[in-house]
Design a protein around this motif. Sequence first.
Motif, PDB file in Angstrom:
ATOM      1  N   GLU A  28       0.837  -1.211   0.000  1.00 51.54           N
ATOM      2  CA  GLU A  28       0.000   0.000   0.000  1.00 51.54           C
ATOM      3  C   GLU A  28       0.868   1.255   0.000  1.00 51.54           C
ATOM      4  O   GLU A  28       0.549   2.237  -0.677  1.00 51.54           O
ATOM      5  CB  GLU A  28      -0.945  -0.022   1.192  1.00 51.54           C
ATOM      6  CG  GLU A  28      -2.044  -1.071   1.046  1.00 51.54           C
ATOM      7  CD  GLU A  28      -2.860  -1.266   2.295  1.00 51.54           C
ATOM      8  OE1 GLU A  28      -2.500  -0.730   3.369  1.00 51.54           O
ATOM      9  OE2 GLU A  28      -3.879  -1.981   2.212  1.00 51.54           O
ATOM     10  N   GLN A  29       1.965   1.231   0.745  1.00 46.58           N
ATOM     11  CA  GLN A  29       2.884   2.374   0.754  1.00 46.58           C
ATOM     12  C   GLN A  29       3.515   2.574  -0.621  1.00 46.58           C
ATOM     13  O   GLN A  29       3.645   3.706  -1.092  1.00 46.58           O
ATOM     14  CB  GLN A  29       3.978   2.181   1.799  1.00 46.58           C
ATOM     15  CG  GLN A  29       3.523   2.390   3.209  1.00 46.58           C
ATOM     16  CD  GLN A  29       4.645   2.134   4.209  1.00 46.58           C
ATOM     17  OE1 GLN A  29       5.597   1.403   3.933  1.00 46.58           O
ATOM     18  NE2 GLN A  29       4.521   2.741   5.384  1.00 46.58           N
ATOM     19  N   ALA A  30       3.895   1.491  -1.269  1.00 49.20           N
ATOM     20  CA  ALA A  30       4.506   1.573  -2.597  1.00 49.20           C
ATOM     21  C   ALA A  30       3.512   2.150  -3.609  1.00 49.20           C
ATOM     22  O   ALA A  30       3.889   2.951  -4.474  1.00 49.20           O
ATOM     23  CB  ALA A  30       4.993   0.200  -3.049  1.00 49.20           C
ATOM     24  N   LYS A  31       2.239   1.776  -3.475  1.00 44.62           N
ATOM     25  CA  LYS A  31       1.218   2.324  -4.371  1.00 44.62           C
ATOM     26  C   LYS A  31       1.044   3.826  -4.150  1.00 44.62           C
ATOM     27  O   LYS A  31       0.891   4.578  -5.110  1.00 44.62           O
ATOM     28  CB  LYS A  31      -0.126   1.611  -4.168  1.00 44.62           C
ATOM     29  CG  LYS A  31      -0.162   0.210  -4.719  1.00 44.62           C
ATOM     30  CD  LYS A  31      -1.551  -0.389  -4.764  1.00 44.62           C
ATOM     31  CE  LYS A  31      -2.193  -0.529  -3.417  1.00 44.62           C
ATOM     32  NZ  LYS A  31      -3.487  -1.231  -3.445  1.00 44.62           N
ATOM     33  N   GLU A  32       1.084   4.245  -2.892  1.00 42.55           N
ATOM     34  CA  GLU A  32       0.950   5.670  -2.584  1.00 42.55           C
ATOM     35  C   GLU A  32       2.131   6.467  -3.140  1.00 42.55           C
ATOM     36  O   GLU A  32       1.953   7.540  -3.708  1.00 42.55           O
ATOM     37  CB  GLU A  32       0.835   5.891  -1.073  1.00 42.55           C
ATOM     38  CG  GLU A  32      -0.502   5.503  -0.493  1.00 42.55           C
ATOM     39  CD  GLU A  32      -1.638   6.357  -1.026  1.00 42.55           C
ATOM     40  OE1 GLU A  32      -1.504   7.598  -1.050  1.00 42.55           O
ATOM     41  OE2 GLU A  32      -2.656   5.773  -1.441  1.00 42.55           O
ATOM     42  N   ILE A  33       3.326   5.951  -2.963  1.00 42.98           N
ATOM     43  CA  ILE A  33       4.523   6.633  -3.482  1.00 42.98           C
ATOM     44  C   ILE A  33       4.422   6.760  -4.998  1.00 42.98           C
ATOM     45  O   ILE A  33       4.669   7.829  -5.559  1.00 42.98           O
ATOM     46  CB  ILE A  33       5.803   5.876  -3.074  1.00 42.98           C
ATOM     47  CG1 ILE A  33       6.037   6.019  -1.573  1.00 42.98           C
ATOM     48  CG2 ILE A  33       7.008   6.391  -3.865  1.00 42.98           C
ATOM     49  CD1 ILE A  33       7.124   5.105  -1.023  1.00 42.98           C
ATOM     50  N   GLU A  34       4.038   5.687  -5.649  1.00 47.31           N
ATOM     51  CA  GLU A  34       3.921   5.711  -7.109  1.00 47.31           C
ATOM     52  C   GLU A  34       2.860   6.714  -7.561  1.00 47.31           C
ATOM     53  O   GLU A  34       3.031   7.405  -8.561  1.00 47.31           O
ATOM     54  CB  GLU A  34       3.574   4.316  -7.619  1.00 47.31           C
ATOM     55  CG  GLU A  34       3.574   4.204  -9.117  1.00 47.31           C
ATOM     56  CD  GLU A  34       3.287   2.799  -9.607  1.00 47.31           C
ATOM     57  OE1 GLU A  34       3.099   2.654 -10.816  1.00 47.31           O
ATOM     58  OE2 GLU A  34       3.244   1.854  -8.791  1.00 47.31           O
ATOM     59  N   LYS A  35       1.799   6.814  -6.798  1.00 44.51           N
ATOM     60  CA  LYS A  35       0.710   7.729  -7.146  1.00 44.51           C
ATOM     61  C   LYS A  35       1.166   9.189  -7.114  1.00 44.51           C
ATOM     62  O   LYS A  35       0.721  10.003  -7.921  1.00 44.51           O
ATOM     63  CB  LYS A  35      -0.462   7.516  -6.179  1.00 44.51           C
ATOM     64  CG  LYS A  35      -1.700   8.313  -6.523  1.00 44.51           C
ATOM     65  CD  LYS A  35      -2.908   7.892  -5.690  1.00 44.51           C
ATOM     66  CE  LYS A  35      -2.780   8.325  -4.257  1.00 44.51           C
ATOM     67  NZ  LYS A  35      -4.006   8.092  -3.482  1.00 44.51           N
ATOM     68  N   TYR A  36       2.063   9.520  -6.208  1.00 46.81           N
ATOM     69  CA  TYR A  36       2.492  10.910  -6.042  1.00 46.81           C
ATOM     70  C   TYR A  36       3.692  11.308  -6.906  1.00 46.81           C
ATOM     71  O   TYR A  36       4.115  12.451  -6.887  1.00 46.81           O
ATOM     72  CB  TYR A  36       2.792  11.211  -4.575  1.00 46.81           C
ATOM     73  CG  TYR A  36       1.523  11.282  -3.757  1.00 46.81           C
ATOM     74  CD1 TYR A  36       0.614  12.311  -3.935  1.00 46.81           C
ATOM     75  CD2 TYR A  36       1.215  10.297  -2.829  1.00 46.81           C
ATOM     76  CE1 TYR A  36      -0.560  12.372  -3.208  1.00 46.81           C
ATOM     77  CE2 TYR A  36       0.044  10.347  -2.092  1.00 46.81           C
ATOM     78  CZ  TYR A  36      -0.838  11.394  -2.289  1.00 46.81           C
ATOM     79  OH  TYR A  36      -1.996  11.434  -1.571  1.00 46.81           O
ATOM     80  N   LEU A  37       4.217  10.370  -7.660  1.00 43.26           N
ATOM     81  CA  LEU A  37       5.329  10.705  -8.544  1.00 43.26           C
ATOM     82  C   LEU A  37       4.817  11.441  -9.777  1.00 43.26           C
ATOM     83  O   LEU A  37       3.785  11.091 -10.343  1.00 43.26           O
ATOM     84  CB  LEU A  37       6.061   9.443  -8.996  1.00 43.26           C
ATOM     85  CG  LEU A  37       6.931   8.777  -7.953  1.00 43.26           C
ATOM     86  CD1 LEU A  37       7.546   7.515  -8.535  1.00 43.26           C
ATOM     87  CD2 LEU A  37       8.028   9.698  -7.486  1.00 43.26           C
ATOM     88  N   ASN A  38       5.542  12.458 -10.194  1.00 41.69           N
ATOM     89  CA  ASN A  38       5.148  13.212 -11.379  1.00 41.69           C
ATOM     90  C   ASN A  38       5.628  12.559 -12.660  1.00 41.69           C
ATOM     91  O   ASN A  38       5.025  12.699 -13.707  1.00 41.69           O
ATOM     92  CB  ASN A  38       5.684  14.646 -11.317  1.00 41.69           C
ATOM     93  CG  ASN A  38       5.016  15.440 -10.223  1.00 41.69           C
ATOM     94  OD1 ASN A  38       3.880  15.155  -9.867  1.00 41.69           O
ATOM     95  ND2 ASN A  38       5.705  16.431  -9.696  1.00 41.69           N
ATOM     96  N   ASP A  39       6.736  11.867 -12.582  1.00 42.62           N
ATOM     97  CA  ASP A  39       7.265  11.237 -13.790  1.00 42.62           C
ATOM     98  C   ASP A  39       7.262   9.714 -13.635  1.00 42.62           C
ATOM     99  O   ASP A  39       6.997   9.178 -12.576  1.00 42.62           O
ATOM    100  CB  ASP A  39       8.673  11.747 -14.099  1.00 42.62           C
ATOM    101  CG  ASP A  39       9.645  11.525 -12.950  1.00 42.62           C
ATOM    102  OD1 ASP A  39       9.185  11.173 -11.852  1.00 42.62           O
ATOM    103  OD2 ASP A  39      10.850  11.690 -13.155  1.00 42.62           O
ATOM    104  N   TYR A  40       7.570   9.063 -14.697  1.00 43.19           N
ATOM    105  CA  TYR A  40       7.555   7.606 -14.768  1.00 43.19           C
ATOM    106  C   TYR A  40       8.882   7.062 -14.246  1.00 43.19           C
ATOM    107  O   TYR A  40       9.891   7.127 -14.930  1.00 43.19           O
ATOM    108  CB  TYR A  40       7.333   7.214 -16.237  1.00 43.19           C
ATOM    109  CG  TYR A  40       7.037   5.767 -16.465  1.00 43.19           C
ATOM    110  CD1 TYR A  40       5.787   5.240 -16.192  1.00 43.19           C
ATOM    111  CD2 TYR A  40       8.009   4.927 -16.987  1.00 43.19           C
ATOM    112  CE1 TYR A  40       5.504   3.918 -16.428  1.00 43.19           C
ATOM    113  CE2 TYR A  40       7.740   3.597 -17.234  1.00 43.19           C
ATOM    114  CZ  TYR A  40       6.478   3.092 -16.939  1.00 43.19           C
ATOM    115  OH  TYR A  40       6.209   1.775 -17.181  1.00 43.19           O
ATOM    116  N   ASP A  41       8.894   6.545 -13.031  1.00 39.45           N
ATOM    117  CA  ASP A  41      10.125   6.046 -12.410  1.00 39.45           C
ATOM    118  C   ASP A  41      10.102   4.513 -12.408  1.00 39.45           C
ATOM    119  O   ASP A  41       9.331   3.893 -11.664  1.00 39.45           O
ATOM    120  CB  ASP A  41      10.250   6.592 -10.990  1.00 39.45           C
ATOM    121  CG  ASP A  41      11.590   6.292 -10.357  1.00 39.45           C
ATOM    122  OD1 ASP A  41      12.379   5.527 -10.938  1.00 39.45           O
ATOM    123  OD2 ASP A  41      11.843   6.848  -9.276  1.00 39.45           O
TER     124      ASP A  41
END
Length: 70
Positions: A28-41
């Motif tokens: 769930e934390q990984a999904k949240e981090i991915e959601k808040y990224l502006n670019d494709y990491d």
Amino acid sequence: MFGKHRKIKKEYDEQLFTLIMETKKDWEQAKEIEKYLNDYDQDVIARRKITESKYFYLFKEAKGRRLGSD
């Protein structure tokens, strides 16, 4: 003899349940981090997918062990 087997199964079931809950939290934390990224990491996406795979693997193991039924 069966009492010892049940005790060991209960211990491992508790450890598996704890591991599942920790992995779910990490996912769930990984999904949240991915959601808040502006670019494709790629690295963040790969970590999320690895964590997701671990969670579903553990969930499958728990289902196979009939976790919670006794």
